[in-house]
Design an enzyme around this catalytic site. Structure first.
Site, PDB file in Angstrom:
ATOM      1  N   ARG A 526       0.834  -1.212   0.000  1.00 15.32           N
ATOM      2  CA  ARG A 526       0.000   0.000   0.000  1.00 15.32           C
ATOM      3  C   ARG A 526       0.861   1.251   0.000  1.00 15.32           C
ATOM      4  O   ARG A 526       1.806   1.361   0.782  1.00 15.32           O
ATOM      5  CB  ARG A 526      -0.910   0.033   1.230  1.00 15.32           C
ATOM      6  CG  ARG A 526      -1.951  -1.038   1.220  1.00 15.32           C
ATOM      7  CD  ARG A 526      -3.119  -0.617   0.370  1.00 15.32           C
ATOM      8  NE  ARG A 526      -4.088  -1.708   0.267  1.00 15.32           N
ATOM      9  CZ  ARG A 526      -5.092  -1.704  -0.595  1.00 15.32           C
ATOM     10  NH1 ARG A 526      -5.259  -0.692  -1.420  1.00 15.32           N
ATOM     11  NH2 ARG A 526      -5.931  -2.706  -0.631  1.00 15.32           N
ATOM     12  N   HIS A 706      -8.492  -4.578   8.923  1.00 14.55           N
ATOM     13  CA  HIS A 706      -7.293  -4.798   8.111  1.00 14.55           C
ATOM     14  C   HIS A 706      -7.215  -6.223   7.588  1.00 14.55           C
ATOM     15  O   HIS A 706      -6.292  -6.582   6.869  1.00 14.55           O
ATOM     16  CB  HIS A 706      -6.040  -4.438   8.914  1.00 14.55           C
ATOM     17  CG  HIS A 706      -6.028  -3.005   9.337  1.00 14.55           C
ATOM     18  ND1 HIS A 706      -6.432  -2.600  10.584  1.00 14.55           N
ATOM     19  CD2 HIS A 706      -5.722  -1.876   8.660  1.00 14.55           C
ATOM     20  CE1 HIS A 706      -6.348  -1.278  10.663  1.00 14.55           C
ATOM     21  NE2 HIS A 706      -5.927  -0.821   9.513  1.00 14.55           N
TER      22      HIS A 706
HETATM   23  N1  LIG Z   1      -2.462   9.308   3.335  1.00 19.16           N
HETATM   24  C1  LIG Z   1      -2.928   8.276   4.012  1.00 19.16           C
HETATM   25  N2  LIG Z   1      -2.178   7.682   4.964  1.00 19.16           N
HETATM   26  C2  LIG Z   1      -2.675   6.632   5.661  1.00 19.16           C
HETATM   27  C3  LIG Z   1      -3.958   6.138   5.401  1.00 19.16           C
HETATM   28  C4  LIG Z   1      -4.712   6.779   4.412  1.00 19.16           C
HETATM   29  O1  LIG Z   1      -5.827   6.390   4.122  1.00 19.16           O
HETATM   30  N3  LIG Z   1      -4.168   7.827   3.748  1.00 19.16           N
HETATM   31  N4  LIG Z   1      -4.452   5.070   6.127  1.00 19.16           N
HETATM   32  C5  LIG Z   1      -3.631   4.344   7.063  1.00 19.16           C
HETATM   33  C6  LIG Z   1      -3.175   3.057   6.426  1.00 19.16           C
HETATM   34  N5  LIG Z   1      -2.432   3.324   5.204  1.00 19.16           N
HETATM   35  C7  LIG Z   1      -2.987   3.194   3.953  1.00 19.16           C
HETATM   36  C8  LIG Z   1      -2.181   3.527   2.894  1.00 19.16           C
HETATM   37  C9  LIG Z   1      -2.644   3.393   1.588  1.00 19.16           C
HETATM   38  C10 LIG Z   1      -3.905   2.926   1.350  1.00 19.16           C
HETATM   39  C11 LIG Z   1      -4.391   2.739  -0.038  1.00 19.16           C
HETATM   40  O2  LIG Z   1      -5.506   2.338  -0.252  1.00 19.16           O
HETATM   41  N6  LIG Z   1      -3.523   2.974  -1.061  1.00 19.16           N
HETATM   42  C12 LIG Z   1      -3.793   2.661  -2.408  1.00 19.16           C
HETATM   43  C13 LIG Z   1      -3.683   3.909  -3.282  1.00 19.16           C
HETATM   44  C14 LIG Z   1      -5.022   4.492  -3.410  1.00 19.16           C
HETATM   45  C15 LIG Z   1      -5.147   5.643  -4.397  1.00 19.16           C
HETATM   46  O3  LIG Z   1      -4.779   6.753  -4.114  1.00 19.16           O
HETATM   47  N7  LIG Z   1      -5.695   5.395  -5.565  1.00 19.16           N
HETATM   48  C16 LIG Z   1      -5.973   6.371  -6.586  1.00 19.16           C
HETATM   49  C17 LIG Z   1      -5.613   5.769  -7.897  1.00 19.16           C
HETATM   50  C18 LIG Z   1      -4.208   5.959  -8.157  1.00 19.16           C
HETATM   51  C19 LIG Z   1      -3.683   4.832  -8.977  1.00 19.16           C
HETATM   52  O4  LIG Z   1      -3.197   3.843  -8.488  1.00 19.16           O
HETATM   53  N8  LIG Z   1      -3.768   4.947 -10.281  1.00 19.16           N
HETATM   54  C20 LIG Z   1      -3.164   4.029 -11.189  1.00 19.16           C
HETATM   55  C21 LIG Z   1      -3.790   4.128 -12.543  1.00 19.16           C
HETATM   56  C22 LIG Z   1      -5.247   3.871 -12.510  1.00 19.16           C
HETATM   57  C23 LIG Z   1      -5.757   3.870 -13.930  1.00 19.16           C
HETATM   58  O5  LIG Z   1      -5.391   4.810 -14.663  1.00 19.16           O
HETATM   59  O6  LIG Z   1      -6.468   2.931 -14.276  1.00 19.16           O
HETATM   60  C24 LIG Z   1      -1.723   4.324 -11.376  1.00 19.16           C
HETATM   61  O7  LIG Z   1      -1.301   5.440 -11.103  1.00 19.16           O
HETATM   62  O8  LIG Z   1      -1.031   3.412 -11.819  1.00 19.16           O
HETATM   63  C25 LIG Z   1      -7.437   6.711  -6.738  1.00 19.16           C
HETATM   64  O9  LIG Z   1      -8.266   6.070  -6.107  1.00 19.16           O
HETATM   65  O10 LIG Z   1      -7.726   7.603  -7.526  1.00 19.16           O
HETATM   66  C26 LIG Z   1      -2.811   1.653  -2.875  1.00 19.16           C
HETATM   67  O11 LIG Z   1      -1.635   1.678  -2.509  1.00 19.16           O
HETATM   68  O12 LIG Z   1      -3.239   0.790  -3.645  1.00 19.16           O
HETATM   69  C27 LIG Z   1      -4.721   2.575   2.408  1.00 19.16           C
HETATM   70  C28 LIG Z   1      -4.264   2.720   3.725  1.00 19.16           C
HETATM   71  C29 LIG Z   1      -2.462   5.125   7.562  1.00 19.16           C
HETATM   72  N9  LIG Z   1      -1.928   6.060   6.626  1.00 19.16           N
END
Ligand SMILES: Nc1nc2c(c(=O)[nH]1)N[C@@H](CNc1ccc(C(=O)N[C@@H](CCC(=O)N[C@@H](CCC(=O)N[C@@H](CCC(=O)O)C(=O)O)C(=O)O)C(=O)O)cc1)CN2
Ligand SMILES: [Zn+2]
Length: 768
Positions: A526, A706
């Site tokens: 993540r 989780h």
């Molecule tokens: N900032 C933050 N810190 C936190 C948390 C939190 O929610 N936010 N939660 C706690 C636990 N930590 C976490 C950390 C990450 C994620 C999480 O879900 N991360 C996702 C990323 C989610 C994201 O931002 N997704 C974007 C999409 C970005 C993306 O991946 N796009 C693709 C392309 C997609 C496409 O074009 O089809 C890419 O760039 O490759 C969105 O929804 O818009 C992951 O790593 O998988 C959850 C909890 C503590 N710290």
């Protein structure tokens, strides 16, 4: 000539998160173990070569990990609880993943090891579990394999290990308690490290880096003895063939510097960003042993701004007054910064030039090392130094006078909500008419592939904003209907429109910048992409009001408005370095305060302001807790909600329940309700709530989100009764641990159904 350069650790996720993608594909069965291994190998080679090209002398190896380096250390020491060994996997990676994320399948059913925040970062490590049956021995060849892998590429690396002191201080027994550091345990752990050191001497390593960040914490009785007895057994294994760098970071070690210096390490790594003054003073007071090199941690591994060379050179110079043996290093691992600014073409050139991600920090490290050995004339002639100086001359960004004026006009009354909480709680009970043990969720519902794909389509211009909004409204409708069907009391809209709880708010505030690809690992695979605080912050426009008002219009239930609090927005962004964190948090507090008042005006009666990251940045040293943090962080939260009506109920949420020590400060946030994580080991927090006469109503999470596991109704009922033993029933809320965005719908809804039936059953019992 230039000073020796050393990198403490490099990001492993890959420039385009290649490691994340291949591991997740492997988990889904979409790729093979061999494919995963070979991608990992390619990434390691790429990262070593990048550092070699930047002329780094001591390039780290064994900083790679499939999941987490604490987990790797546990496996290295054979600290693998029986329940995972019993699964008897064929491949070591499968055992590793079972420990990291749990396993449910034909071989058995085990939960994952608990996860905790790595010091003051947003990175999480897995907590090793040691019991009396643990047979500590060298159990893996990973560090040696990676060293040899680099050697085969012609790159001599510096293997990196998490040290035995930090490992033992962070490991727990099966009851989640601190360990007894008995002789047998200490000797066994020291023996493995000695074996590792000896083996690296044999393999021809010049340097080994042993990380002991736990040394920057306050010492408890016995800690210094523990540290000494470990290293007294480990250091002789060098046999004059390999050098050991004792590396520390995230703070100072002034209280043990004298001891450490007397132990005869070949190198001591000091963080000259965090804990700079104390570390320098200690070196000046106690000197540096004759054969010891001080590794000056001047390149910040925790922020993305360009290094100020003049400041770094000043620090190196100060050390050189004490010893000639000074190397230049990153202040911590670069794991906590993104990969490269290359490709960030959304940022104008004269903006981007202010940033250095991991790759750019390599060049900075080299340039500082060259300049550190340069004569005054050479420095004067240095184009690099002049260009760097120019970045810091004058003001980078004009202040927003409106923001300054608003802050200057604040009075004490703006930080105090009226009337007192007990009075409000009574009024809210009447106004909201909720049952005993009200049920709710933390805000987000599963961010499915479809939801993310829709956002990607909007980004690429494949759909219009109107189409996007329509899609999100349909998601909200379905989510509300489902919540009503299963009988939750206080509903949420589901947060489908948000990419992340921090970046989303940043996008709607003045003063923030965003990157395309600046991902940083948070846990396992993540990642997060923190926004950048560039200038003074204010609210550009109402952010959540339309979504919340829409959601409220679709139900007769109370709809909870969802906001992220100022401390958390700052802690999960890249903060400015030209003004204080306190100032930035105050600006954010005023922006979110505007949003709170607009939500209230739009008819939202319950507003949750998440402060998930409040605990994370609590300073590591107790003496700093209040004056350096809580004294402004807690008032900033109060500033956000102090102007609402008595009947508007303010909730907050924190992901972790590690706040026994600051329970009074949490109460002083003056929220009406708080929800928090309370899985294993949490009964202690319930005791603290009880003993502190905690006034805030509270929802200690009744199940762990989780994990994909579905908790039974009985389990949740048991849990509620546990809570009721310690808390006044009038103050208890029933909710999961945290938001549901990382979960699937398949497990989310049955789990919530069980939560509601359990709460109803307990309610019925209480009514009799
Ligand atoms: N900032 C933050 N810190 C936190 C948390 C939190 O929610 N936010 N939660 C706690 C636990 N930590 C976490 C950390 C990450 C994620 C999480 O879900 N991360 C996702 C990323 C989610 C994201 O931002 N997704 C974007 C999409 C970005 C993306 O991946 N796009 C693709 C392309 C997609 C496409 O074009 O089809 C890419 O760039 O490759 C969105 O929804 O818009 C992951 O790593 O998988 C959850 C909890 C503590 N710290
Ligand atoms: Zn949370």
């Amino acid at each position: 000539m230039s000073a020796l350069t050393s990198v403490s650790g490099f990001p492993r996720i890959g420039q385009n998160r290649e490691l994340k993608k291949i591991i997740e594909a492997y988990w889904k069965g979409n790729t093979t173990l061999d494919e995963m291994r070979s991608t990992a190998k390619e990434l390691r080679a790429k990262h070593w070569k990048l550092q070699q090209a930047a002329a780094i002398d001591l390039i780290p190896s064994n900083d790679f990990s499939y999941y987490d380096q604490m987990l790797d250390t546990a496996i290295l020491l054979n600290v693998i609880p029986q329940r995972y060994q019993r699964l008897a996997f064929e491949n070591p990676e499968e055992t590793l993943f079972a420990m990291g994320r749990g396993y449910q399948g034909e071989k058995g059913d085990v939960t994952a090891l608990p996860m905790k925040k790595w010091f003051t970062t947003n990175y999480h490590y897995l907590v090793p579990e040691i019991d009396s049956a643990t047979d500590i021995k060298l159990n893996s060849t990973k560090p040696f394999d990676e060293f040899n892998e680099a050697k085969a590429l012609g790159i001599a690396t510096k293997p990196v290990l998490i040290g035995p002191y930090t490992f033992l201080k962070l490991a727990r027994n099966p009851q989640a308690e601190e360990l007894d550091y008995d002789k047998g345990l200490v000797n066994a752990v020291a023996a493995v490290y000695a074996e590792v050191v000896a083996k690296f001497a044999e393999l021809g390593a010049q340097w080994i880096q042993i990380d002991e960040p736990y040394l920057v914490l306050d010492k408890e009785p016995g800690d210094v003895e523990l540290f000494k007895s470990l290293y007294a057994k480990i250091l002789p294994a060098r046999e004059g063939k390999v050098k050991v760098l004792l590396n520390t970071y995230f703070g100072h070690i002034a209280d043990v510097y004298e001891t450490v210096n007397l132990l005869g390490f070949d190198g001591i790594g000091l963080d000259l960003n965090e804990g700079k003054d104390e570390n320098l003073a200690a070196v000046e007071k106690y000197g540096v042993a004759e054969n010891t090199t001080i590794f000056a941690g001047v390149i910040n591994g925790r922020n993305i701004w360009r290094n100020n060379y003049a400041v770094s050179l000043g620090l190196v110079d100060a050390l050189k007054q004490v010893t000639a043996n000074v190397a230049v290093s990153t202040a911590s691992s670069l794991l906590h910064v993104p990969f490269s600014t290359e490709g960030e073409d959304g940022l104008a050139d004269d903006v981007r030039k202010h940033f250095a991600f991991a790759v750019q920090k390599l060049d900075e490290l080299h340039e500082v090392a060259v300049l550190a050995d340069a004569s005054d004339d050479e420095k004067k002639a240095s184009a690099e130094l002049a260009a760097n100086q120019a970045l810091f001359d004058g003001t980078r960004v004009a202040a927003d006078p409106a923001v300054a004026k608003r802050i200057a006009s604040l009075t004490d009354a703006d930080f105090v909500r009226q009337p007192a909480r007990a009075e409000r709680q009574k009024e809210q009970r009447e106004a909201l008419n909720l049952p005993l043990l009200p049920t709710t969720t933390i805000g987000s519902f599963p961010q499915t592939k479809e939801v993310r794909a829709e956002r990607a389509k909007l980004r690429k211009g494949e759909i219009t904003k109107a189409e996007y909004d329509e899609f999100m409204k349909n998601q909200i409708d379905a989510c509300i209907k489902h919540q009503e069907e299963i009988g939750l009391d206080v509903l949420v809209h589901g947060e489908f429109e948000r990419n992340d709880m921090v970046e989303y708010f940043g996008q709607n505030l003045n003063g923030f910048l965003f990157t395309k690809n600046a991902w940083v690992q948070s846990y396992g695979t993540r990642c997060v992409k923190p926004p950048i605080v560039w200038g003074d912050v204010s609210r550009a426009n109402p952010i959540t009001v339309e979504w919340s008002a829409y959601a409220q219009s679709r139900t007769d239930h109370v709809m909870k408005g969802m906001l992220t609090g100022p401390v958390t927005i700052l802690n999960w962004s890249w903060p400015r370095e030209d003004i204080t964190h306190e100032q930035q948090t105050q600006q954010l507090a005023l922006a979110i305060r505007d949003e709170v008042l607009d939500l209230e005006k739009a008819g939202i009666k319950v507003i949750q302001i998440d402060e998930a990251a409040l605990r994370e940045k609590l300073p590591l040293r107790k003496t700093d807790w209040h004056k350096k943090y809580l004294d402004w962080a807690i008032p900033a939260f109060r500033l956000v909600h102090s102007a609402v009506k008595p009947t508007t109920q303010i909730h907050t949420h924190m992901c972790y329940s590690e706040f026994n020590d600051i329970i009074k400060d949490i109460d002083a946030m003056d929220a009406d309700v708080i929800s928090f994580e309370a899985s294993r080991g949490d009964l202690v927090v319930l005791d603290a709530i009880h003993d502190a006469n905690f006034e805030t109503e509270a929802g200690p999470g009744v199940y762990d989100i989780h994990s994909p596991r579905i908790p039974s109704e009985q389990e949740i009922k048991d849990r509620i009764y546990e809570i009721l033993k310690k808390m006044d029933v009038e103050k208890v809320w029933i909710n999961p641990d945290c938001g549901l965005k990382t979960r699937g719908n398949a497990e989310t809804w049955p789990s919530l159904e069980n939560l509601v039936t359990a709460a109803k059953a307990v309610r019925a019992k209480l009514a009799k």
